[in-house]
Scaffold this motif. Structure first.
Motif, PDB file in Angstrom:
ATOM      1  N   HIS A  67       0.876  -1.164   0.000  1.00 17.09           N
ATOM      2  CA  HIS A  67       0.000   0.000   0.000  1.00 17.09           C
ATOM      3  C   HIS A  67       0.916   1.216   0.000  1.00 17.09           C
ATOM      4  N   VAL A  69       1.468   5.605  -0.639  1.00 16.77           N
ATOM      5  CA  VAL A  69       0.926   6.958  -0.826  1.00 16.77           C
ATOM      6  C   VAL A  69       2.094   7.848  -1.241  1.00 16.77           C
ATOM      7  N   ALA A  76      -1.358  14.944  -1.432  1.00 18.29           N
ATOM      8  CA  ALA A  76      -1.315  13.477  -1.445  1.00 18.29           C
ATOM      9  C   ALA A  76      -1.611  13.086  -2.890  1.00 18.29           C
ATOM     10  N   TRP A  78      -1.132  10.367  -4.867  1.00 22.67           N
ATOM     11  CA  TRP A  78      -1.903   9.157  -5.178  1.00 22.67           C
ATOM     12  C   TRP A  78      -1.797   8.112  -4.081  1.00 22.67           C
ATOM     13  N   TYR A  79      -2.760   7.197  -4.122  1.00 30.38           N
ATOM     14  CA  TYR A  79      -2.723   5.966  -3.323  1.00 30.38           C
ATOM     15  C   TYR A  79      -2.820   4.807  -4.298  1.00 30.38           C
ATOM     16  N   ARG A  80      -2.001   3.790  -4.072  1.00 37.47           N
ATOM     17  CA  ARG A  80      -2.107   2.550  -4.847  1.00 37.47           C
ATOM     18  C   ARG A  80      -1.936   1.370  -3.894  1.00 37.47           C
ATOM     19  N   ASN A  81      -2.652   0.300  -4.135  1.00 37.11           N
ATOM     20  CA  ASN A  81      -2.306  -0.967  -3.479  1.00 37.11           C
ATOM     21  C   ASN A  81      -2.110  -2.004  -4.578  1.00 37.11           C
ATOM     22  N   PHE A 397      -0.560   4.025   8.727  1.00 36.80           N
ATOM     23  CA  PHE A 397      -1.968   3.808   8.371  1.00 36.80           C
ATOM     24  C   PHE A 397      -2.792   3.528   9.626  1.00 36.80           C
ATOM     25  N   LEU A 408      -4.022   7.689   6.060  1.00 35.01           N
ATOM     26  CA  LEU A 408      -2.593   7.820   6.348  1.00 35.01           C
ATOM     27  C   LEU A 408      -2.480   9.029   7.264  1.00 35.01           C
ATOM     28  N   LEU A 426      -7.964   7.658   2.531  1.00 30.13           N
ATOM     29  CA  LEU A 426      -7.837   6.726   1.411  1.00 30.13           C
ATOM     30  C   LEU A 426      -9.231   6.221   1.037  1.00 30.13           C
TER      31      LEU A 426
END
Ligand SMILES: [Fe+2]
Length: 442
Positions: A67, A69, A76, A78-81, A397, A408, A426
């Protein structure tokens, strides 16, 4: 089956926020409460077990999922998992009895060294990842590394070297490795131990590396049950192996300690007279009869002191409250530290309701309580030009039960009890996982 019966049959790692997620999400320009410090430019990423099929034989055995950020100029970004797409994740057949170091679960930690972002697990080679968390592939240091890699390597803040070890089920059971700041494997030294044991972490000072040879030993019945293949031994004993950095195995000395288990070392350092000090999250024992699906154990902060020439360590409890995930200002790695950041794990070892900062110099501790939230490991990010050890921020997190999604959080490391500096919301849940790092400039 009633709901209560189903709950008792479901292992703890498939309940609540330990349960895996099934979607990979990409989201840009995340909503923020408060203000992200603009000097925080880089990537925070954290790893954890997230079994592709939704089930695994133990919490520690699920496929790795990162995960991440990205923070940029106070936003912020982006967020990716993303799952770590190892050959095993992609369905490669397993050879019974022989772990394949090129095909693990890469689920325990993620860090950057010498320009590479690496997902780590203790049973396999590192897996190189892109900044966008796509899998590049396993990495063997140009063919030089032929053992697994620990999930807890140490970067020396003075030399930039990466120190680590690998352990396995065939001799040599334990091997120490050192990589220079440019990413070249400099040396690999087998460390003689009596049997294959579970070695999750080790310690580094400015002059030594310290291995923990502890009584959680390979156990065939546990392996056959499909859980972690280790169990407590009343006869194995416990000791620390202290090896001089840059020297050969002839410099190794063993020091007796009380039988215990330690997953995580907070830090180690040397006092002026050469006494080695190691602070750890200490378990009285672990996995008697093999790992259980029902409960987890509790750890407390404990200190080992090894004066020059000693054959037995002096041991001291630093507190009696249950903690895990100890972290320090990594600029102090191997050097003296006063501050340790931990997550309180509650009496069941899995509550994670508050973050606790220990000041070992004053003996005081401060806390940040997460109302209706469940915290993961928090990492310290030093402030630019910071003068004191706790200048900077803590990042981690926190699962928000009210939103059924995670945030976050960025806390001021000097005032952890205060309202977060920033809360980045998120769009998804981040399951309770293991370890991560802040990667500045990445
Ligand atoms: Fe760990």
């Amino acid at each position: 089956m009633s709901q209560a019966e189903a709950k008792t049959k479901t292992p703890f790692w498939e309940q609540g926020n330990l349960a895996p997620v099934q979607e990979e999400v990409t989201a840009f320009d995340l909503p923020v409460e408060g203000a992200i410090p603009p000097e925080l430019n880089g990537l925070y990423a954290r790893n954890g077990a997230n079994p592709r099929e939704g089930h695994s034989g133990h919490w520690f055995l699920g496929d790795g999922m990162l995960h991440g950020v990205s923070l940029r100029d106070g936003r912020a970004e982006w967020y990716r998992n993303r799952w770590v797409r190892t050959p095993r994740f992609n369905g490669a057949p397993r050879t019974p009895g022989m772990p394949d170091i090129r095909s693990g679960v890469a689920n325990t930690n993620v860090m950057a060294h010498a320009g590479k972002i690496m997902a780590l697990v203790e049973s396999a080679l590192p897996v190189v990842m892109s900044r966008e968390l796509d899998t590049v592939g396993s990495y063997d240091y140009d063919g030089k590394l032929d053992t697994p890699f620990t999930a807890h390597p140490k970067v020396c803040p003075t030399t930039g070297e990466l120190h680590f070890f690998g352990y396995g089920f065939v001799p040599p059971f334990l091997t120490y490795h050192a990589v220079d700041a440019a990413g070249t494997l400099m040396r690999s030294i087998p460390v003689p131990v009596r049997a294959p044991t579970m070695v999750h972490d080790f310690a580094m000072t400015s002059g030594h590396v310290i291995f923990m040879d502890l009584p959680v030993v390979f156990d065939m019945p546990a392996a056959q049950r499909g859980t972690m293949p280790f169990a407590w031994s009343d006869s194995y004993g416990a000791r620390l192996g202290i090896l001089k950095r840059g020297a050969g195995i002839e410099s190794l000395r063993w020091v007796e300690i009380e039988p215990c288990y330690v997953f995580h070392v907070a830090n180690a350092f040397e006092e002026a007279d050469g006494t080695i000090v190691v602070d750890v999250a200490w378990y009285n024992e672990l996995w008697r009869g093999g790992p259980s699906g029902k409960t987890f154990d509790r750890a407390v902060l404990r200190r080992w002191r090894v004066p020059p020439g000693a054959t037995k360590a002096q041991e001291q409890f630093l507190d009696d409250r249950s903690i895990e995930f100890p972290r320090i200002n990594d600029d102090r790695a191997g050097l003296s530290h006063d501050i340790v950041y931990t997550v309180d794990t509650g009496n069941d070892g899995l509550t994670y309701e508050l973050l606790r900062k220990y000041d070992l110099k004053t003996g005081k501790s401060t806390e940040h309580v997460f109302d209706n939230g469940m915290a993961s490991e928090f990492v310290h990010v030093p402030g630019e030009g910071g003068k004191s050890e706790d200048d900077g921020w803590l990042i981690g997190f926190v699962y928000d039960r009210a939103r059924n999604a995670s945030d976050l959080l960025i806390l001021d490391a000097q005032k952890i009890e205060s309202k977060p500096v920033a809360r980045i919301m998120l769009p998804a849940r981040v399951p309770q996982g293991f370890h991560g790092n802040w990667m500045p400039g990445v």
